[in-house]
Design a protein around this motif. Structure first.
Motif, mmCIF file in Angstrom:
data_model
loop_
_atom_site.group_PDB
_atom_site.id
_atom_site.type_symbol
_atom_site.label_atom_id
_atom_site.label_comp_id
_atom_site.label_asym_id
_atom_site.label_seq_id
_atom_site.Cartn_x
_atom_site.Cartn_y
_atom_site.Cartn_z
ATOM 1 N N LYS A 169 0.829 -1.197 0.000
ATOM 2 C CA LYS A 169 0.000 0.000 0.000
ATOM 3 C C LYS A 169 0.870 1.256 0.000
ATOM 4 O O LYS A 169 1.986 1.250 0.511
ATOM 5 N N LYS A 170 0.307 2.300 -0.567
ATOM 6 C CA LYS A 170 0.999 3.588 -0.551
ATOM 7 C C LYS A 170 1.022 4.102 0.876
ATOM 8 O O LYS A 170 0.017 4.047 1.600
ATOM 9 N N LEU A 171 2.169 4.570 1.315
ATOM 10 C CA LEU A 171 2.307 5.049 2.679
ATOM 11 C C LEU A 171 1.460 6.294 2.901
ATOM 12 O O LEU A 171 1.401 7.190 2.056
ATOM 13 N N SER A 172 0.793 6.341 4.051
ATOM 14 C CA SER A 172 0.028 7.530 4.430
ATOM 15 C C SER A 172 1.008 8.624 4.844
ATOM 16 O O SER A 172 2.191 8.349 5.091
ATOM 17 N N PRO A 173 0.541 9.873 4.959
ATOM 18 C CA PRO A 173 1.442 10.954 5.371
ATOM 19 C C PRO A 173 2.154 10.679 6.688
ATOM 20 O O PRO A 173 3.347 10.954 6.817
ATOM 21 N N ILE A 174 1.425 10.123 7.674
ATOM 22 C CA ILE A 174 2.064 9.874 8.960
ATOM 23 C C ILE A 174 3.062 8.733 8.856
ATOM 24 O O ILE A 174 4.114 8.746 9.505
ATOM 25 N N GLU A 175 2.777 7.736 8.020
ATOM 26 C CA GLU A 175 3.719 6.639 7.815
ATOM 27 C C GLU A 175 4.980 7.134 7.108
ATOM 28 O O GLU A 175 6.082 6.669 7.407
ATOM 29 N N GLN A 176 4.806 8.058 6.190
ATOM 30 C CA GLN A 176 5.967 8.664 5.529
ATOM 31 C C GLN A 176 6.810 9.454 6.526
ATOM 32 O O GLN A 176 8.039 9.414 6.483
ATOM 33 N N GLU A 177 6.134 10.156 7.440
ATOM 34 C CA GLU A 177 6.844 10.936 8.457
ATOM 35 C C GLU A 177 7.611 10.016 9.405
ATOM 36 O O GLU A 177 8.763 10.288 9.760
ATOM 37 N N ILE A 178 6.977 8.916 9.799
ATOM 38 C CA ILE A 178 7.632 7.958 10.690
ATOM 39 C C ILE A 178 8.848 7.342 10.004
ATOM 40 O O ILE A 178 9.913 7.180 10.615
ATOM 41 N N ALA A 179 8.682 6.990 8.730
ATOM 42 C CA ALA A 179 9.801 6.421 7.974
ATOM 43 C C ALA A 179 10.925 7.439 7.817
ATOM 44 O O ALA A 179 12.111 7.099 7.917
ATOM 45 N N LYS A 180 10.555 8.688 7.590
ATOM 46 C CA LYS A 180 11.543 9.767 7.433
ATOM 47 C C LYS A 180 12.353 9.954 8.713
ATOM 48 O O LYS A 180 13.560 10.197 8.678
ATOM 49 N N LYS A 181 11.676 9.841 9.854
ATOM 50 C CA LYS A 181 12.344 9.994 11.145
ATOM 51 C C LYS A 181 13.144 8.746 11.526
ATOM 52 O O LYS A 181 13.951 8.776 12.446
ATOM 53 N N GLY A 182 12.862 7.624 10.830
ATOM 54 C CA GLY A 182 13.552 6.374 11.143
ATOM 55 C C GLY A 182 13.098 5.749 12.436
ATOM 56 O O GLY A 182 13.864 5.031 13.096
ATOM 57 N N LEU A 183 11.841 5.973 12.818
ATOM 58 C CA LEU A 183 11.308 5.450 14.070
ATOM 59 C C LEU A 183 10.832 4.005 13.895
ATOM 60 O O LEU A 183 10.282 3.645 12.855
ATOM 61 N N GLN A 215 -1.259 17.565 9.274
ATOM 62 C CA GLN A 215 -2.138 18.568 8.693
ATOM 63 C C GLN A 215 -2.108 19.886 9.454
ATOM 64 O O GLN A 215 -2.699 20.873 9.008
ATOM 65 N N LEU A 216 -1.433 19.907 10.595
ATOM 66 C CA LEU A 216 -1.457 21.075 11.468
ATOM 67 C C LEU A 216 -0.242 21.970 11.248
ATOM 68 O O LEU A 216 0.853 21.488 10.950
ATOM 69 N N PRO A 217 -0.420 23.278 11.421
ATOM 70 C CA PRO A 217 0.740 24.187 11.404
ATOM 71 C C PRO A 217 1.620 23.919 12.624
ATOM 72 O O PRO A 217 1.189 23.284 13.592
ATOM 73 N N THR A 218 2.841 24.412 12.578
ATOM 74 C CA THR A 218 3.844 24.073 13.592
ATOM 75 C C THR A 218 3.393 24.365 15.011
ATOM 76 O O THR A 218 3.550 23.524 15.913
ATOM 77 N N ASN A 219 2.800 25.551 15.247
ATOM 78 C CA ASN A 219 2.424 25.918 16.615
ATOM 79 C C ASN A 219 1.309 25.019 17.153
ATOM 80 O O ASN A 219 1.341 24.578 18.305
#
Length: 267
Positions: A169-183, A215-219
């Motif tokens: 399956k195509k990675l969801s945004p949060i899965e992409q973020e987790i993979a990017k962080k290497g968690l 989906q949220l801004p940084t603050n």
């Protein structure tokens, strides 16, 4: 019999679909477990004979103390029964055999086995084994609509196939973020009692947080992370003091990975 699908509606009104494990897969898993236990039993018996026989012939049981023999028999019974109870409770309904075959035992409401349900379904193997060779259990699994043996009927459990994606399956945004962080799940150790106390509501909470995070801004992202940390960390015995917002976010995402394995029921 052909493998069938069963629909379950949890107490939280979540609809789940499972593929029931039939006689073939359950029997294969059980045989694997029996072979493991056979090796363990043989090693224990040989070790006891060597220790207490005082160097006599291993086949000479004439000097074996009756009390020691009784303790050995009880100990082997506890080991053989405890193997199934402990592994199914602490490993998400999977013994080694079940893990190899890709099946697991769960409660009929879709939740993980409790210690009581694991104890009941495995203690009643004695009845399923009647009159010999697991005959009653085989007949029950083959003919029951949900492939249940006596232990499953009394404990309110079923055995299902693990849900494994047939296509990538195509990675969801949060899965992409987790993979990017290497968690990974191994980045955090959670006590078993903490995991067992988690409810569907807790899983929905951290799942919603993880899905909204990107989906949220940084603050707002930082504020939501801090709120979630204050709410969930005490449940897992985790410390908040001295941790940066990034550390809190990473810990929450690892918690998401850990809980997803137990609570995400997509086929």
């Amino acid at each position: 019999m052909n493998q069938e699908q069963v629909g379950i509606k949890t107490p939280e009104f979540v609809s789940l679909q499972f593929q029931l494990a039939g006689l073939g897969s359950r029997a294969t898993a059980f045989i694997i477990d029996l072979l493991i236990l056979l090796v363990v039993n043989i090693l224990i018996i040989i070790a006891l004979i060597i220790v207490f026989a005082g160097g006599r012939d291993l086949l000479d049981f004439t000097g074996t103390d009756s009390l020691l023999l009784g303790i050995t028999i009880v100990g082997l019974f506890l080991i053989n029964t405890g193997y199934f109870i402990a592994l199914e409770y602490f490993s998400g309904g999977r013994t080694i055999g079940k893990r190899v075959i890709g099946i697991r035992a769960i409660q009929e409401n879709g939740h993980s086995l409790t210690l009581l349900s694991s104890f009941i379904r495995n203690f009643l193997r004695v009845i399923d084994n009647l009159p010999a060779g697991y005959f009653l259990g085989i007949i029950m699994i083959f003919f029951h609509s949900k492939h249940k043996r006596i232990g499953d009927l009394v404990a309110g459990t079923i055995v299902v196939h693990e849900r494994k994606g047939k296509r990538k399956k195509k990675l969801s945004p949060i899965e992409q973020e987790i993979a990017k962080k290497g968690l990974t799940k191994d980045d955090l150790t959670i006590e078993e009692w903490s995991l067992k106390s988690i409810s569907q509501k807790d899983w929905n909470l951290i799942k919603t947080y993880s899905n909204r995070l990107m989906q949220l801004p940084t603050n707002e992202r930082s504020e939501l992370t801090l709120q979630m940390a204050w709410l969930l960390f005490p449940r897992f015995g985790l410390e908040l003091v001295g941790k940066s917002n990034l550390d809190l976010e990473n810990t929450l995402l690892v918690l998401y990975l850990i809980l997803k394995e137990e609570w995400a029921y997509e086929l």
